[in-house]
Motif scaffolding. Structure first.
Motif, PDB file in Angstrom:
ATOM      1  N   TYR A  12      26.787  27.527 111.531  1.00  0.00           N
ATOM      2  CA  TYR A  12      25.917  27.921 110.433  1.00  0.00           C
ATOM      3  C   TYR A  12      25.544  29.666 110.292  1.00  0.00           C
ATOM      4  O   TYR A  12      24.832  29.929 109.271  1.00  0.00           O
ATOM      5  N   SER A  13      26.176  30.152 111.157  1.00  0.00           N
ATOM      6  CA  SER A  13      25.931  31.660 111.194  1.00  0.00           C
ATOM      7  C   SER A  13      27.070  32.187 112.102  1.00  0.00           C
ATOM      8  O   SER A  13      27.735  31.722 113.052  1.00  0.00           O
ATOM      9  N   ARG A  57      26.433  34.723 113.918  1.00  0.00           N
ATOM     10  CA  ARG A  57      26.050  34.967 115.371  1.00  0.00           C
ATOM     11  C   ARG A  57      26.039  33.552 116.270  1.00  0.00           C
ATOM     12  O   ARG A  57      25.603  32.834 116.489  1.00  0.00           O
ATOM     13  N   ARG A 104      26.703  31.118 119.328  1.00  0.00           N
ATOM     14  CA  ARG A 104      26.077  30.803 120.281  1.00  0.00           C
ATOM     15  C   ARG A 104      26.635  30.078 121.346  1.00  0.00           C
ATOM     16  O   ARG A 104      26.372  30.020 122.539  1.00  0.00           O
ATOM     17  N   LEU A 144      21.944  26.244 102.870  1.00  0.00           N
ATOM     18  CA  LEU A 144      22.256  26.706 104.232  1.00  0.00           C
ATOM     19  C   LEU A 144      23.418  27.844 104.231  1.00  0.00           C
ATOM     20  O   LEU A 144      23.422  28.677 104.778  1.00  0.00           O
ATOM     21  N   ARG A 158      23.580  31.543 103.060  1.00  0.00           N
ATOM     22  CA  ARG A 158      23.163  32.593 103.935  1.00  0.00           C
ATOM     23  C   ARG A 158      24.378  33.077 104.759  1.00  0.00           C
ATOM     24  O   ARG A 158      24.637  34.073 105.058  1.00  0.00           O
ATOM     25  N   MET A 203      19.805  19.355 115.476  1.00  0.00           N
ATOM     26  CA  MET A 203      21.103  19.214 114.694  1.00  0.00           C
ATOM     27  C   MET A 203      20.914  18.628 113.105  1.00  0.00           C
ATOM     28  O   MET A 203      19.778  18.056 113.120  1.00  0.00           O
ATOM     29  N   GLU A 204      21.651  18.983 112.537  1.00  0.00           N
ATOM     30  CA  GLU A 204      21.735  18.540 111.213  1.00  0.00           C
ATOM     31  C   GLU A 204      22.078  17.037 111.205  1.00  0.00           C
ATOM     32  O   GLU A 204      22.941  16.604 111.708  1.00  0.00           O
TER      33      GLU A 204
END
Lengths: 623, 106
Positions: free
Chosen positions: A67-68, A70, A72, A107, A110, A436-437
């Motif tokens: 999603y990003s 960034r 994880r 989403l 972004r 979670m989606e």
């Protein structure tokens, strides 16, 4: 043009999970895929080759969904570093293809804004565009292209639509752009994410008009499948059907493979002069290849179901339904998927624990994964149950089937128990967020599913083949040398290294009802659990004859007491003896501590369980 | 601090329409008014990290929210619709999201 044709262009696919990214990758590259690992990490690396309409050869990399940028989890770190062109051992991509679900743009916009900061040329593929059109969703493509500053192509990966346009854009971008622009990306803080969200929202509102016929099917299905009671009932029914299918469907091809290799081995034995070479080829090599291939049917059937559940969007619902139950045992809802895969084989299961971000959650899942009844235990269970449990029915259900079910249930119960103890005693404290989606339900696309299944099969054959084959040869050496002395009575293995080790360990195994033959068989069984079946055949000198398990089954029945057989089954619920699993744990955790911990706790539990079962059975008169 | 009251799990009087998402039941609808990282309990991830994860999944101020389903045990986790995305999360993390719930229409 010739200079550009020299080096293949590198394209990487980025996108949210469930955007149809892998479907697009499959549509672009077909079966020309290579699956490996990224250097130094165990994240799966999928690469494929293709030639663009402009005649340029391109290698396409399918990056893990995110999603990003960034990152994880280890998967997302790979995606970030690949996009930024700083992944060790990888060349930076020339062009990025951002794959978006056209019906769910909010989403991903972004993520697109983040990609824009990276400064690498990219194209946005609005995938599943047919569904968007059916819903009457209106997207102003020109305006959206201006807003994000990148070309946009609409695609339907499952129908191979829009692929040429997409590749034409890739051509244009590789020709017009000379390398990447300035990279201004850095990890955003909360305020920056909010700002990016607001910007994405603005773009969304300007370019997308809400659908005239929004999808209501997913909501309706969810009202049943996510229902607290009905949902769980359906999930358990589904799992039950799945395992029934694995057993009933897999037996026929597995038996055929088993029989085929046994016949081939017998043929070689019959036509080669008797001696070391014949024994090596028939008992070492052919039996080795057969022992790997025999797992292919159950693994493929299980993965077929897992892929079906994943592609349809149900897998996340299963995680939702199971989260509280798993959470009660100290496991994360996401551990459901790795543990489910462990029913086929703990190796892919342990490898798929990388969907769990938190290290302690991940380690707990890894440690209990081998307690799930993997397909390697099936031959052992089948042999012992076939030999000792009568073919009667209890309330219309087969007693043999019930025992099998009980062994599965024992595995699951102990997995939950062990993880509960780990989390309560060793790693008390914090809980990783569960978020979670729940994607829109979709019909799985058969071609896509088969391609993914083929990929799984290749991975299994490659990994298993490389480990099991050499180990089988080693086992053959251990149980062949040294030769029995002249005029020796009793099976030859008795005099070999394996036999001596077995005799040496036999007193330790005696209290749990194991005789020396069983102990000897457990030693080659270290290679893989199912090898114990072949090893028992060798020890009792019946397996070599025709390779069928019927003769062995009869021999065992006459040699073992029921208590011994039950103790052997109890041992196999835990059965630590699987070198490949321990090897994978070492690689995934990057330390010898965890495979050691795993081995010690599993041996202890196996011994304890066999001890209790044996003595209770003897007390009940089954000795 | 009044913020602490908003993020707490304890249900408040039904006329108070601004509450933590964690207190909501099936069918409740509203608009997100605040997203924080604090849940009022120790978490495996820092508050800032939880806040960022929530934001990335679409839990952002101004988003429409509706509770679609609840789990069987302890009505946990919950499945919610955030604008047009469906997301599953635990009530524990839902404490970090404050929602202005719509009034009851009779």
């Amino acid at each position: 043009m010739t200079d550009t044709a020299i080096r293949p262009a590198r394209v990487a696919l980025v996108g949210n999970p469930n955007s149809g990214k892998t479907a697009l990758f499959n549509a672009l590259t077909g079966a020309r895929q290579k699956v490996a690992n990224y250097a130094g990490v165990t994240v799966e690396r999928k690469e494929g080759q293709l030639v663009t309409p402009g005649g340029r050869s391109v290698s396409v990399l399918d990056l893990p969904g995110t999603y990003s940028l960034r990152a994880r989890s280890p998967d997302e770190v790979v995606t970030r570093d690949a996009v930024l062109g700083r992944l060790a051992g990888e060349t930076a991509p020339d062009v990025l293809i951002c794959v978006a679900d056209a019906t769910n743009l909010r989403l991903v916009l972004r993520l697109v804004l983040e990609l824009k900061q990276v400064g690498r040329p990219f194209v946005l593929a609005l995938n599943m565009f047919d569904i968007a059109q059916r819903q009457g969703l209106r997207i102003d493509l020109e305006q959206l292209g201006r807003e994000i500053g990148a070309p946009i192509v609409t695609t339907v990966a499952t129908r191979k639509r829009g692929l040429d346009e997409l590749l034409t854009q890739v051509d244009t971008l590789t020709f017009t752009h000379s390398g990447a622009g300035d990279n201004s990306w850095r990890e955003p803080n909360a305020a920056e994410i909010r700002a990016a969200h607001a910007e994405a929202q603005r773009i969304f509102k300007t370019c997308v008009r809400p659908p005239e016929r929004p999808d209501t099917v997913t909501g309706k299905i969810d009202s049943v499948l996510l229902h607290p009671v009905a949902g769980l009932a359906i999930l358990f029914t589904l799992l039950f059907v799945m395992f029934q299918a694995v057993f009933t469907w897999a037996t026929i091809p597995a038996d055929a493979i088993d029989g085929g290799f046994a016949a081939f081995g017998a043929f070689v034995t019959a036509h080669l002069p008797e001696g070391l070479l014949s024994s090596f080829i028939a008992d070492g090599l052919i039996a080795g290849v057969g022992s790997v291939l025999v797992f292919l049917p159950p693994i493929l059937i299980l993965f077929f179901f897992i892929l079906l559940l994943e592609d349809s969007g149900y897998m996340t619902r299963a995680a939702f339904l199971m989260d509280k139950i798993m959470g009660g045992a100290g496991l994360h809802g996401r551990a459901f998927i790795p543990l489910l895969s462990s029913f086929a084989c703990a190796i892919p299961g342990i490898m798929s624990t990388r969907v769990i971000d938190n290290k302690q959650d991940r380690l707990t899942t890894i440690l209990v994964a081998p307690l799930m009844t993997c397909s390697a235990r099936i031959p052992v269970y089948t042999l012992i149950i076939g030999a000792f449990i009568p073919r009667t029915t209890v309330h219309g259900l087969s007693l043999q089937g019930l025992v099998m079910f009980g062994l599965y249930a024992a595995g699951i119960i102990f997995a939950l128990l062990v993880s509960f103890i780990i989390r309560r005693i060793f790693w008390r404290g914090t809980v990783e967020p569960f978020m979670m989606e729940l994607p829109t339900y979709r019909w799985p696309e058969p071609r896509n599913l088969l391609l993914n299944l083929w990929t799984r099969a290749k991975i299994f054959l490659n990994r298993a083949g490389r480990i099991i084959m050499p180990l089988m040869v080693l086992v053959w050496v251990l149980s062949t040398f040294p030769y029995p002395p002249e005029g020796a009575t009793g099976p030859a293995i008795d005099y070999s290294i394996a036999g001596r080790l077995g005799h040496f360990l036999a007193p330790i195994m005696h209290p749990i009802g194991f005789n020396w033959q069983m102990t000897v068989a457990l030693i080659p069984g270290m290679a893989a659990r199912e090898v114990a079946v072949a090893a028992l055949g060798t020890v009792y000198a019946v397996g070599g004859a025709d390779g069928s398990t019927d003769a062995l089954s009869a021999t065992l029945n006459s040699q073992w007491s029921l208590a011994t057989a039950l103790a052997f089954l109890a041992w196999y619920v835990f059965a630590p003896q699987c070198m490949p699993t321990l090897g994978v744990v070492k690689r995934e955790t990057n330390s010898w501590i965890w495979p050691t911990v795993m081995f010690v706790y599993m041996v202890s539990l196996a011994y304890l369980a066999a001890f209790i079962v044996y003595h209770v059975a003897v007390a009940l008169g089954a000795g | 601090m009044s913020d602490a009251v908003l993020t707490a799990d304890t249900p408040v009087a039904s006329d108070a329409s601004i509450r933590a998402l964690s207190t909501a039941g099936r069918g409740d609808k509203g608009v997100i008014v605040a997203v924080r990282g604090e849940t009022g309990a120790p978490e495996a991830v820092a508050a800032e990290e939880l806040e960022r994860r929530l934001l990335e999944m679409g839990f952002v101020e101004g988003a429409r929210i509706e509770i679609l389903q609840e789990g069987l045990f302890g009505r946990d986790p919950i499945a919610v619709r955030v604008d047009d995305t469906r997301v599953a999360l635990r009530r524990r993390e839902a404490r970090a999201v404050t929602v202005q719930f719509d009034g009851k229409t009779l």
